[in-house]
Design a protein around this motif. Structure first.
Motif, mmCIF file in Angstrom:
data_model
loop_
_atom_site.group_PDB
_atom_site.id
_atom_site.type_symbol
_atom_site.label_atom_id
_atom_site.label_comp_id
_atom_site.label_asym_id
_atom_site.label_seq_id
_atom_site.Cartn_x
_atom_site.Cartn_y
_atom_site.Cartn_z
ATOM 1 N N GLN A 238 -9.538 22.711 -26.753
ATOM 2 C CA GLN A 238 -9.896 21.460 -27.419
ATOM 3 C C GLN A 238 -11.325 20.980 -27.180
ATOM 4 O OE1 GLN A 238 -6.973 18.374 -27.027
ATOM 5 N NE2 GLN A 238 -5.365 19.637 -27.889
ATOM 6 N N HIS A 239 -11.943 21.366 -26.061
ATOM 7 C CA HIS A 239 -13.281 20.823 -25.787
ATOM 8 C C HIS A 239 -14.343 21.618 -26.533
ATOM 9 C CE1 HIS A 239 -16.658 18.944 -23.845
ATOM 10 N NE2 HIS A 239 -15.844 18.110 -23.218
ATOM 11 N N SER A 240 -15.218 20.895 -27.275
ATOM 12 C CA SER A 240 -16.208 21.576 -28.106
ATOM 13 C C SER A 240 -17.300 22.245 -27.267
ATOM 14 C CB SER A 240 -16.824 20.583 -29.092
ATOM 15 O OG SER A 240 -17.512 19.572 -28.390
ATOM 16 N N ASN A 241 -17.409 21.862 -25.982
ATOM 17 C CA ASN A 241 -18.429 22.463 -25.118
ATOM 18 C C ASN A 241 -17.840 22.963 -23.815
ATOM 19 O OD1 ASN A 241 -21.117 22.314 -26.312
ATOM 20 N ND2 ASN A 241 -20.615 20.141 -26.487
ATOM 21 N N PHE A 242 -16.716 23.626 -23.918
ATOM 22 C CA PHE A 242 -15.997 24.058 -22.725
ATOM 23 C C PHE A 242 -16.893 24.849 -21.756
ATOM 24 C CE2 PHE A 242 -13.525 27.169 -20.343
ATOM 25 C CZ PHE A 242 -12.631 26.344 -19.691
ATOM 26 N N ASP A 243 -17.614 25.846 -22.285
ATOM 27 C CA ASP A 243 -18.434 26.707 -21.414
ATOM 28 C C ASP A 243 -19.518 25.911 -20.697
ATOM 29 O OD1 ASP A 243 -16.914 28.855 -22.068
ATOM 30 O OD2 ASP A 243 -18.277 29.620 -23.628
ATOM 31 N N PHE A 244 -20.114 24.993 -21.433
ATOM 32 C CA PHE A 244 -21.162 24.156 -20.836
ATOM 33 C C PHE A 244 -20.601 23.291 -19.700
ATOM 34 C CE2 PHE A 244 -23.112 19.881 -20.793
ATOM 35 C CZ PHE A 244 -24.365 20.222 -20.295
#
Ligand SMILES: [Zn+2]
Ligand SMILES: [Zn+2]
Length: 311
Positions: A238-244
């Protein structure tokens, strides 16, 4: 005359219009402002599971006060007239016996003229909250609590406030007259503040509903990777910037435990930094800004997960 007398006693509020309350079950104290929040006579303890009519939340000091005011009322309305009648009868008796062998004398101070009132002060509390769901203004010990009217948890509200503060700090650090050195140093504090707030939120959520976060890891909300695993990949989906976000949690770890110097452990979790081992990770203002926004997105995901299952 009936056997029961009912007397209405007005319980005073403090200088801010707040009324003290005490839970029957956990006996902890809180305050709320009558007239704000829901139009209800029902109340929930902000600390424990107890709920019931607002009438079950009087503090011992308020009950003592009410009792003393009621007693005074009874005294003024019923006892005193009766006593006055009695005094009058005694006076008559006194008059009639004036010339007799046995004499009767009545003096004024046989009866107290007023009973004492038990006054009290409401206590000072640590956290003032305005519920973002129903508008109730209330005050509690500690930081986290449920709204006494709508049961909404303030943990998410407190978290948002902390993130707001981080944003304000960042805005100050980005001013042109702040030196580059201080700027750079401040970014790690911004990241750290956000993660600490998230960790505190996590502890409160786990305390209330441990079944939603099955993990043996104590500081689960400091460990983004493990949290995602615990939630079956929910954050990654769900998170648009998971990797960040994952990277920033690891950067925070570096700063906390390795003075910001990239090590093997960091590279294992965040690929692409193999050549940087032994060098310091330099945070940028845009990373700090990006992280603040990402934390609010993270909050929404956790809040949905928490509310959805909260039936
Ligand atoms: Zn309670
Ligand atoms: Zn509320």
């Amino acid at each position: 005359m009936s056997d029961e007398i009912s007397i209405e006693v007005d319980i005073p509020k403090d200088e801010n219009g707040m009324l003290g309350r005490e839970c029957l079950e956990c006996e902890r104290y809180f305050k709320l402002k009558p007239g704000t929040g829901l139009p209800t006579d029902y109340c929930h303890c902000p600390y424990c599971e107890y709920e019931g009519s607002a009438d079950t939340f009087w503090t011992p000091a308020q009950l003592e006060y009410a009792k003393s005011v009621a007693l005074n009322n009874v005294y003024e309305k019923i006892l005193r007239p009766a006593l006055d009648d009695l005094t009058k009868s005694f006076k008559d008796l006194e008059r009639k016996t004036r010339n007799s062998f046995i004499q009767f004398k009545v003096t004024k101070d046989n009866f107290a003229s007023k009973l004492p009132i038990s006054y009290y002060n409401e206590e000072e509390l640590e956290t003032q909250v305005t519920c973002n769901s129903c508008g109730l203004e209330f005050a509690v010990y500690g930081v986290f609590a449920r709204c006494p009217d709508c049961k909404n948890l303030n943990a998410f509200l407190i978290f948002s406030k902390s993130i707001d503060t981080a944003q304000k700090k960042l805005d100050i650090f980005l001013k042109p007259d702040i030196s580059a050195e201080i700027k750079e140093d401040s970014f790690k504090h911004i990241i750290s503040d956000c993660i600490s707030a998230f960790d505190a939120l996590g502890k409160e959520l786990r305390r209330i509903r441990p079944e939603l976060f099955h993990s043996r890891i104590k500081n689960l909300f400091q460990n983004f990777y493990a949290l995602n695993e615990t939630l079956d990949g929910l954050l990654q989906q769900q998170h648009s910037n998971f990797d960040f976000v994952l990277k920033m949690f690891q950067v925070r770890h570096l700063y906390e435990h390795n003075l910001g110097v990239i090590d093997e452990d960091f590279v294992k979790k965040i690929p692409g930094y193999e050549k940087e081992i032994g060098k310091k990770y330099t945070l940028t203002s845009s990373e700090a800004q990006h992280f603040i926004v990402s934390m609010l997105e993270l909050k929404s995901i956790i809040e949905n997960y928490f509310d959805q299952d909260n039936s």
